[in-house]
Design an enzyme around this catalytic site. Sequence first.
Site, PDB file in Angstrom:
ATOM      1  N   LYS A 129     -15.072   5.082 -15.444  1.00 27.32           N
ATOM      2  CA  LYS A 129     -14.445   6.269 -16.029  1.00 27.32           C
ATOM      3  C   LYS A 129     -13.344   6.734 -15.096  1.00 27.32           C
ATOM      4  O   LYS A 129     -13.388   6.470 -13.886  1.00 27.32           O
ATOM      5  CB  LYS A 129     -15.477   7.398 -16.175  1.00 27.32           C
ATOM      6  CG  LYS A 129     -15.109   8.444 -17.206  1.00 27.32           C
ATOM      7  CD  LYS A 129     -15.466   8.000 -18.604  1.00 27.32           C
ATOM      8  CE  LYS A 129     -15.060   8.963 -19.651  1.00 27.32           C
ATOM      9  NZ  LYS A 129     -15.669   8.647 -20.946  1.00 27.32           N
ATOM     10  N   ASP A 169     -10.254   9.853 -23.603  1.00 25.65           N
ATOM     11  CA  ASP A 169     -11.379  10.792 -23.561  1.00 25.65           C
ATOM     12  C   ASP A 169     -10.720  12.164 -23.760  1.00 25.65           C
ATOM     13  O   ASP A 169      -9.618  12.237 -24.332  1.00 25.65           O
ATOM     14  CB  ASP A 169     -12.144  10.692 -22.229  1.00 25.65           C
ATOM     15  CG  ASP A 169     -13.499  11.410 -22.253  1.00 25.65           C
ATOM     16  OD1 ASP A 169     -14.470  10.853 -22.796  1.00 25.65           O
ATOM     17  OD2 ASP A 169     -13.605  12.550 -21.755  1.00 25.65           O
TER      18      ASP A 169
HETATM   19  P1  NDP Z   1     -10.306  15.817 -27.363  1.00 23.88           P
HETATM   20  O1  NDP Z   1      -9.449  16.144 -26.216  1.00 23.88           O
HETATM   21  O2  NDP Z   1      -9.700  15.112 -28.533  1.00 23.88           O
HETATM   22  O3  NDP Z   1     -11.037  17.126 -27.918  1.00 23.88           O
HETATM   23  C1  NDP Z   1     -11.834  17.901 -27.115  1.00 23.88           C
HETATM   24  C2  NDP Z   1     -12.291  19.116 -27.887  1.00 23.88           C
HETATM   25  O4  NDP Z   1     -13.293  19.788 -27.145  1.00 23.88           O
HETATM   26  C3  NDP Z   1     -11.181  20.121 -28.116  1.00 23.88           C
HETATM   27  O5  NDP Z   1     -11.426  20.816 -29.293  1.00 23.88           O
HETATM   28  C4  NDP Z   1     -11.315  21.014 -26.888  1.00 23.88           C
HETATM   29  O6  NDP Z   1     -10.771  22.316 -27.058  1.00 23.88           O
HETATM   30  C5  NDP Z   1     -12.816  21.066 -26.716  1.00 23.88           C
HETATM   31  N1  NDP Z   1     -13.130  21.264 -25.302  1.00 23.88           N
HETATM   32  C6  NDP Z   1     -12.797  20.430 -24.281  1.00 23.88           C
HETATM   33  N2  NDP Z   1     -13.213  20.921 -23.104  1.00 23.88           N
HETATM   34  C7  NDP Z   1     -13.808  22.086 -23.394  1.00 23.88           C
HETATM   35  C8  NDP Z   1     -14.446  23.057 -22.603  1.00 23.88           C
HETATM   36  N3  NDP Z   1     -14.548  22.927 -21.259  1.00 23.88           N
HETATM   37  N4  NDP Z   1     -14.977  24.132 -23.241  1.00 23.88           N
HETATM   38  C9  NDP Z   1     -14.862  24.262 -24.600  1.00 23.88           C
HETATM   39  N5  NDP Z   1     -14.282  23.351 -25.390  1.00 23.88           N
HETATM   40  C10 NDP Z   1     -13.757  22.303 -24.803  1.00 23.88           C
HETATM   41  O7  NDP Z   1     -11.520  14.961 -26.757  1.00 23.88           O
HETATM   42  P2  NDP Z   1     -12.539  13.999 -27.514  1.00 23.88           P
HETATM   43  O8  NDP Z   1     -12.792  14.487 -28.893  1.00 23.88           O
HETATM   44  O9  NDP Z   1     -12.063  12.596 -27.318  1.00 23.88           O
HETATM   45  O10 NDP Z   1     -13.849  14.163 -26.623  1.00 23.88           O
HETATM   46  C11 NDP Z   1     -14.866  15.131 -26.912  1.00 23.88           C
HETATM   47  C12 NDP Z   1     -16.168  14.718 -26.256  1.00 23.88           C
HETATM   48  O11 NDP Z   1     -16.564  13.443 -26.748  1.00 23.88           O
HETATM   49  C13 NDP Z   1     -16.123  14.566 -24.730  1.00 23.88           C
HETATM   50  O12 NDP Z   1     -17.387  14.924 -24.209  1.00 23.88           O
HETATM   51  C14 NDP Z   1     -15.906  13.076 -24.544  1.00 23.88           C
HETATM   52  O13 NDP Z   1     -16.365  12.655 -23.267  1.00 23.88           O
HETATM   53  C15 NDP Z   1     -16.785  12.543 -25.658  1.00 23.88           C
HETATM   54  N6  NDP Z   1     -16.499  11.186 -26.105  1.00 23.88           N
HETATM   55  C16 NDP Z   1     -15.256  10.803 -26.492  1.00 23.88           C
HETATM   56  C17 NDP Z   1     -15.036   9.522 -26.949  1.00 23.88           C
HETATM   57  C18 NDP Z   1     -13.714   9.085 -27.473  1.00 23.88           C
HETATM   58  O14 NDP Z   1     -13.628   7.956 -27.931  1.00 23.88           O
HETATM   59  N7  NDP Z   1     -12.679   9.902 -27.470  1.00 23.88           N
HETATM   60  C19 NDP Z   1     -16.121   8.529 -26.955  1.00 23.88           C
HETATM   61  C20 NDP Z   1     -17.419   9.063 -26.602  1.00 23.88           C
HETATM   62  C21 NDP Z   1     -17.574  10.330 -26.178  1.00 23.88           C
HETATM   63  P3  NDP Z   1      -9.349  22.661 -26.389  1.00 23.88           P
HETATM   64  O15 NDP Z   1      -8.351  21.858 -27.146  1.00 23.88           O
HETATM   65  O16 NDP Z   1      -9.207  24.123 -26.580  1.00 23.88           O
HETATM   66  O17 NDP Z   1      -9.457  22.257 -24.951  1.00 23.88           O
HETATM   67  O1  2IT Z   2     -17.157   8.320 -23.443  1.00 23.59           O
HETATM   68  C1  2IT Z   2     -16.728   7.310 -24.006  1.00 23.59           C
HETATM   69  O2  2IT Z   2     -17.473   6.415 -24.417  1.00 23.59           O
HETATM   70  C2  2IT Z   2     -15.266   7.189 -24.202  1.00 23.59           C
HETATM   71  N1  2IT Z   2     -14.523   8.103 -23.846  1.00 23.59           N
HETATM   72  C3  2IT Z   2     -14.691   5.961 -24.839  1.00 23.59           C
HETATM   73  C4  2IT Z   2     -14.571   4.855 -23.845  1.00 23.59           C
HETATM   74  C5  2IT Z   2     -13.830   3.641 -24.323  1.00 23.59           C
HETATM   75  O3  2IT Z   2     -13.572   2.798 -23.455  1.00 23.59           O
HETATM   76  O4  2IT Z   2     -13.544   3.498 -25.510  1.00 23.59           O
END
Ligand code: NDP
Ligand code: 2IT
Length: 448
Positions: A129, A169
Amino acid sequence: MSAVDTHLVGVFEDVVRRNPGEREFHQAVREVLESLAPVVEKHPEYTEASIIERMCEPERQIIFRVPWVDDEGNVRVNRGFRVEFNSALGPYKGGLRFHPSVYLGIVKFLGFEQIFKNSLTGLPIGGGKGGSDFDPQGRSDGEIMRFCQSFMAELHRHIGEYTDVPAGDIGVGLREVGFLFGQYKRLTNKYESGVLTGKGLNWGGSLVRTEATGYGTVFFAAEMLKAKGDDFEGKRVVVSGSGNVATYAAEKVHQLGGTVIACSDSAGYIVDEKGIDVDEVKDIKEVRRGRIKEYLEKHPHASYVAGGSIWDVSCDIALPCATQNEIEEDHAIHLVKNGCVLVAEGANMPCTPEAIHVVQDAGILYAPGKAANAGGVATSALEMQQNASRDSWSFEYTEDRLQQIVRDIHKRCVTTADQYGRPGNYVVGANISGFTRVAEAMLAFGVI
Ligand code: NDP
Ligand code: 2IT
């Protein structure tokens, strides 16, 4: 305490001592170690080879300066990280997070989780990561580009399709991956598609990767419901966040007959009893890069709550898809009291340990992120397969592959939990099953 328990407690104490102040990393390690006693009991060879101690120590940690110039001409400095945690099963694989809260402890918790998640997918990917404490909010495209280029100016030395394959992420999506890939290509003079995933469709990306984490989380929840003779039809669902994972989780819930009544961002949450208009959320977040409260402009019947917690909204199904430790004990108590039947983590570690205990003690279905959100990284691995064979698959075919992988992960969790006498416990199932594959590979390699 048995000898194995004493040993695991000792390993955990060592991790805390050797990694001071890294609260989230400690939390992630503890959650895994708490599941491992029965498998360590059965396999003394893991203890003899110090497999768990080795797994808790990253193979390599890279920390670097990221200088860049903002639109006013000021020189800014951020910190970049890449933690290459474990490559027993394949190249390090895991996203990059750009958020002001990022520090080594967050990157290590995410990297540690990623080892077991990636193992669970059954695909050949190790765990890693990275990210930065850079805050993309309010930054122009030019500033984002210059930051990404500077970040890659250092990162490019450490990554490669057979070495380490980053992706997105929080704060890193298609736009950022574009700038990162462009800079990698320029610095290396190689069109090495397999070096990053989450790419655009006409430059090596895979259909379904954008949707994969959200869709995968809902597929996983659907499998859990199916095992109980239930489904999403008519369910009221709360999805936290409004980013990549949340948006596509909401879209799939609606496709399966449920209604998402609330979503959020870090400033507040919206409630729309008619069902969240997902296309409008995409427009606000993906196109306009706006705030979720703007939803009310086109949907005045909805309500917006500034601050507060979305987990005050009652629902049948809770899909936390924003960030770590967003569901605390009180929120969990509220959810359980108001009839919630399932919590599946789209985000990484969104439930605190106390919240998990509340949910599990109440006997409701609970899926940890390393199982429920593994569809995202699994589809990244499918993107790597397409890149390696210079091929691109159709949406339908790729979504079928994703769904099959999620079903397999679900089955692995259930079977392993049964095998170790903890039926229905997806935490134990996911941790033991993810751990075993990595442990066996590490044993085969000897002491490295
Ligand atoms: P994005 O940046 O697309 O979206 C994040 C969302 O969560 C936004 O709405 C953001 O609000 C909110 N957010 C982020 N940090 C905070 C915080 N500290 N407090 C409150 N709200 C918060 O990220 P993703 O959708 O890609 O990721 C979301 C989660 O999913 C994370 O935990 C990530 O690790 C996990 N994840 C992502 C994957 C991926 O493929 N993208 C895969 C597996 C897991 P704001 O815009 O106001 O900051
Ligand atoms: O938390 C996760 O699994 C991710 N942010 C996606 C990782 C990836 O390599 O697609």
